[in-house]
Design a protein around this motif. Structure first.
Motif, PDB file in Angstrom:
ATOM      1  N   ASP A   1       0.806  -1.218   0.000  1.00  0.00           N
ATOM      2  CA  ASP A   1       0.000   0.000   0.000  1.00  0.00           C
ATOM      3  C   ASP A   1       0.842   1.272   0.000  1.00  0.00           C
ATOM      4  O   ASP A   1       2.063   1.227   0.013  1.00  0.00           O
ATOM      5  N   LEU A   2       0.158   2.344   0.045  1.00  0.00           N
ATOM      6  CA  LEU A   2       0.775   3.653  -0.155  1.00  0.00           C
ATOM      7  C   LEU A   2       1.873   4.024   0.853  1.00  0.00           C
ATOM      8  O   LEU A   2       1.771   3.728   2.027  1.00  0.00           O
ATOM      9  N   LYS A   3       2.923   4.631   0.338  1.00  0.00           N
ATOM     10  CA  LYS A   3       3.989   5.167   1.178  1.00  0.00           C
ATOM     11  C   LYS A   3       3.728   6.644   1.446  1.00  0.00           C
ATOM     12  O   LYS A   3       4.223   7.211   2.405  1.00  0.00           O
ATOM     13  N   ILE A   4       2.986   7.251   0.527  1.00  0.00           N
ATOM     14  CA  ILE A   4       2.582   8.649   0.693  1.00  0.00           C
ATOM     15  C   ILE A   4       1.094   8.648   1.035  1.00  0.00           C
ATOM     16  O   ILE A   4       0.304   8.010   0.329  1.00  0.00           O
ATOM     17  N   VAL A   5       0.728   9.303   2.100  1.00  0.00           N
ATOM     18  CA  VAL A   5      -0.690   9.373   2.429  1.00  0.00           C
ATOM     19  C   VAL A   5      -1.236  10.717   1.923  1.00  0.00           C
ATOM     20  O   VAL A   5      -0.705  11.770   2.261  1.00  0.00           O
ATOM     21  N   PRO A   6      -2.247  10.656   1.041  1.00  0.00           N
ATOM     22  CA  PRO A   6      -2.795  11.910   0.508  1.00  0.00           C
ATOM     23  C   PRO A   6      -3.468  12.731   1.612  1.00  0.00           C
ATOM     24  O   PRO A   6      -4.047  12.153   2.536  1.00  0.00           O
ATOM     25  N   SER A   7      -3.362  14.049   1.517  1.00  0.00           N
ATOM     26  CA  SER A   7      -3.932  14.912   2.561  1.00  0.00           C
ATOM     27  C   SER A   7      -5.425  14.624   2.745  1.00  0.00           C
ATOM     28  O   SER A   7      -5.935  14.669   3.852  1.00  0.00           O
ATOM     29  N   PHE A   8      -6.125  14.346   1.630  1.00  0.00           N
ATOM     30  CA  PHE A   8      -7.577  14.152   1.750  1.00  0.00           C
ATOM     31  C   PHE A   8      -7.923  12.947   2.622  1.00  0.00           C
ATOM     32  O   PHE A   8      -8.979  12.906   3.231  1.00  0.00           O
ATOM     33  N   LYS A   9      -7.001  11.968   2.690  1.00  0.00           N
ATOM     34  CA  LYS A   9      -7.267  10.795   3.525  1.00  0.00           C
ATOM     35  C   LYS A   9      -7.211  11.155   5.011  1.00  0.00           C
ATOM     36  O   LYS A   9      -8.050  10.721   5.800  1.00  0.00           O
ATOM     37  N   ILE A  10      -6.207  11.956   5.365  1.00  0.00           N
ATOM     38  CA  ILE A  10      -6.132  12.420   6.768  1.00  0.00           C
ATOM     39  C   ILE A  10      -7.348  13.301   7.066  1.00  0.00           C
ATOM     40  O   ILE A  10      -7.963  13.200   8.124  1.00  0.00           O
ATOM     41  N   GLU A  11      -7.698  14.135   6.096  1.00  0.00           N
ATOM     42  CA  GLU A  11      -8.862  15.017   6.253  1.00  0.00           C
ATOM     43  C   GLU A  11     -10.130  14.194   6.494  1.00  0.00           C
ATOM     44  O   GLU A  11     -10.926  14.488   7.383  1.00  0.00           O
ATOM     45  N   GLU A  12     -10.274  13.140   5.695  1.00  0.00           N
ATOM     46  CA  GLU A  12     -11.444  12.268   5.768  1.00  0.00           C
ATOM     47  C   GLU A  12     -11.521  11.561   7.123  1.00  0.00           C
ATOM     48  O   GLU A  12     -12.582  11.459   7.731  1.00  0.00           O
ATOM     49  N   MET A  13     -10.363  11.060   7.580  1.00  0.00           N
ATOM     50  CA  MET A  13     -10.344  10.265   8.815  1.00  0.00           C
ATOM     51  C   MET A  13     -10.446  11.118  10.075  1.00  0.00           C
ATOM     52  O   MET A  13     -10.933  10.671  11.108  1.00  0.00           O
ATOM     53  N   THR A  14      -9.954  12.360  10.003  1.00  0.00           N
ATOM     54  CA  THR A  14      -9.908  13.184  11.207  1.00  0.00           C
ATOM     55  C   THR A  14     -10.980  14.272  11.209  1.00  0.00           C
ATOM     56  O   THR A  14     -11.308  14.818  12.263  1.00  0.00           O
ATOM     57  N   GLY A  15     -11.491  14.607  10.008  1.00  0.00           N
ATOM     58  CA  GLY A  15     -12.443  15.706   9.918  1.00  0.00           C
ATOM     59  C   GLY A  15     -11.788  17.074  10.028  1.00  0.00           C
ATOM     60  O   GLY A  15     -12.461  18.077  10.190  1.00  0.00           O
TER      61      GLY A  15
END
Lengths: 210, 210
Positions: free
Chosen positions: B32-46
């Motif tokens: 899986d990804l080595k780079i985490v897209p900002s939108f994923k952190i945004e999605e998970m944390t709000g």
């Protein structure tokens, strides 16, 4: 007022706004502000005004843009939205130390949560009481949830039996679980679960120490 | 790397980002990804990307704007910033149910927190052990904090003695307190305190039930 498809992060933030307003109400004197400026909520919660306005907009119109929010009205409305104006029936699975601590915890009763029973599989505990709460055989959990119309279950049992007991809670008709067991619980999507990790509480502190 | 005047809400959010990255690391497969897209952190944390970038900017430059963050590096860096890469010595004031539950809580040890002693004023408890942790007389708390160089104190005692014991902790040299007692504690400004309110954990759940 209740709408579908509200992001869960919004609900979490409503809870933060509500606590913030309650804190202001607790600490302020009578002659103090009736309107709370958005910047004050922003300051206390760290959530910016635009986000606050967006979150609240799911539920109607509150306050005036660039001016503020009516303190008492918004606090009361958030209480209602969050379901904190109702009485909730709670059971605890696990008569261990954390179970005992939760039974004695005065904050629950104050917020409308009533503990209706504790469940354990230890024969030396079953039939006794913790405070004024009866300890039932864990085998009875499904039946009693049904009979007493219990809303919320708390899991304070070892990780290896947590899934089994959670399944029984759901079979009995429980709709929400608060899980202190350090394990991921699989549940039907309509059941809400909140996992509590006590070690997270330390993380804010250690920053300042290092 | 450690800077002054970072807002405490930023520190709280760093903790949220760190848990989010740990969760991704735990659940993802090797390919899986080595780079985490900002939108994923945004999605998970709000928390929105601009806020995340702003918070991280206090500590240096991480990742590429509009692209994402290096998963392992950022997680390791946050761990360091939050002080979670170190060992911390903890004492517990109160050998009641919550104290017992905390001693047995496995999450602490895993995160680098070692409980060095429990303190109580009950003669029937003093001198005994909880698990492998010794119960000392509460009168010794100041002396032992000094001698053992304890960093963090946990208050799980009744509200009416919480302030007195907190003062003794501070006199002994403790720098941070985790308070479970349902009372406001007054402390010198340089001492960090975090108040835990277990009933807050329910608030997210009752929204979905009402």
């Amino acid at each position: 007022m209740k709408k579908k498809n509200i992001p869960s992060v919004t609900i979490n933030r409503l809870s933060i706004y509500h606590r913030c307003l309650e804190k202001i109400l607790e600490t302020q004197k009578e002659e103090d502000l009736k309107i709370v400026p958005s910047f004050k909520i922003e300051e206390m919660t760290g959530i910016n005004s635009a986000q606050i306005r967006k979150d609240l907009a799911y539920f109607g119109e509150f306050g005036k843009r660039g001016f503020g929010y009516p303190l008492i009205d918004l606090s009361r409305e958030l209480k209602k939205i969050l379901g904190l104006d109702k009485k909730w029936s709670v059971i605890i699975a696990g008569a261990g130390n954390l179970g005992k601590a939760l039974v004695k915890y005065k904050g629950f009763q104050k917020k409308g949560f009533t503990i209706k029973g504790i469940f354990d599989n230890n024969p030396s505990k079953i039939g006794k009481k913790l405070g004024h709460i009866f300890i039932y055989d864990i085998k009875e959990i499904e039946k009693i949830i049904q009979a007493e119309n219990i809303n919320i279950g708390i899991l304070v049992i070892p990780a290896d039996s947590a899934q089994e007991v959670a399944d029984k809670m759901v079979a009995g008709g429980i709709k929400a679980i608060l899980n202190f067991a350090p394990v991921h619980i699989f549940l039907p999507p309509e059941i809400k679960i909140h996992n509590v990790d006590l070690s997270i509480e330390f993380e804010g502190l250690t920053y300042y120490l290092s």
